[in-house]
Design an enzyme around this catalytic site. Structure first.
Site: not given
Length: 254
Positions: A12-14, A99, A101, A171, A177, A216, A237-238
């Protein structure tokens, strides 16, 4: 005895990687990650980069991709909204819904998430329903209650056929993050709760449902997480923003 579930590695590149960065990423990643028939690799770029991903990965049909979010409505006066009906033309075959966010920053409710699942299914996309608890909810001992409520309310508008097509992503919000990661035991506990909820939900194929862990995830912990009971893959993610890091994660379990 049920067949083993095919692992899914999802990125997920957000709000990262525009069209130019997407093309460069796919080129480098594809050079480092060869096709593997024992797992599914999916990337969720920002909507503006869907076409760029499709073009860059045109020679690699094993690299699937999807949309990060869709609107609850089919069409209309919804500035900045993306209709699910617009997505298949890009070549995308997956879609995220719920999600954390989106829930936190945009106020998506479980009812909204259910409506988005319906829209994704209507156009033939495979949805990933994201669920998870905040730190306050976890410390209050509400893990099971939160997961059960999120799943029950999101599934309510779906028929049996739609429910059978869903994948899930656990999640823990407190581990997204933050650098904190749920232990393999934490992940296994939450995934067991999700699967038990699917056993009780009419029309869900609990044994075949894929449940991903997201929070993470890094090359350093991917093996331990995948070894946890009930973890069928990851939503990253990151660590998925760097092609070398993402290639290392996608190589896990070979």
């Amino acid at each position: 005895m049920s067949e083993p579930r095919t692992p899914v590695f999802a990125a997920n590149w957000k709000m990262s990687h525009g069209p130019a960065e997407t093309g460069a990423f796919v080129e480098r990643f594809a050079a480092r990650h060869g096709p593997r028939g024992d797992a599914t690799v999916v990337v969720f770029p920002p909507a503006i980069s869907l076409a760029a991903f499709a073009a860059a990965a045109s020679g690699r049909p094993d690299l699937e991709f999807g949309v990060q979010d869709v609107h609850t409505e089919v069409e209309g006066a919804h500035t900045s909204g993306i209709s699910a009906a617009m997505v298949p033309a890009t070549g995308a075959t997956w879609g995220l819904a719920g999600h954390s966010e989106r829930r936190r920053e945009f106020g998506d409710t479980d009812v909204d998430v259910g409506r988005k699942l319906v829209r994704l299914l209507e156009v033939g996309l495979r949805p990933v329903l994201c669920v998870g608890e905040t730190l306050d909810e976890r410390e209050a001992g509400r893990l099971a209650t939160v997961l059960e409520t999120q799943i029950r309310d999101a599934l309510r508008p779906l028929g049996r056929e739609g429910r059978a097509r869903l994948a899930y992503a656990y999640e823990p919000v407190w581990a997204i993050g933050t650098g904190r990661t749920a232990s393999p035991a934490d992940a296994a506990e939450a995934h067991a709760i999700i699967r038990e909820q699917l056993v009780r939900a009419e029309g869900c194929d609990a044994e075949r449902a894929v449940i991903l862990y997201g929070g993470s995830v890094k090359p350093a912990n991917i093996d331990a997480l995948l070894a946890a009971p009930g973890v069928d893959g990851v939503l990253v993610g990151g660590a998925s923003l760097d092609p070398d890091s993402w290639a290392a994660i996608c190589a896990a379990g070979r």
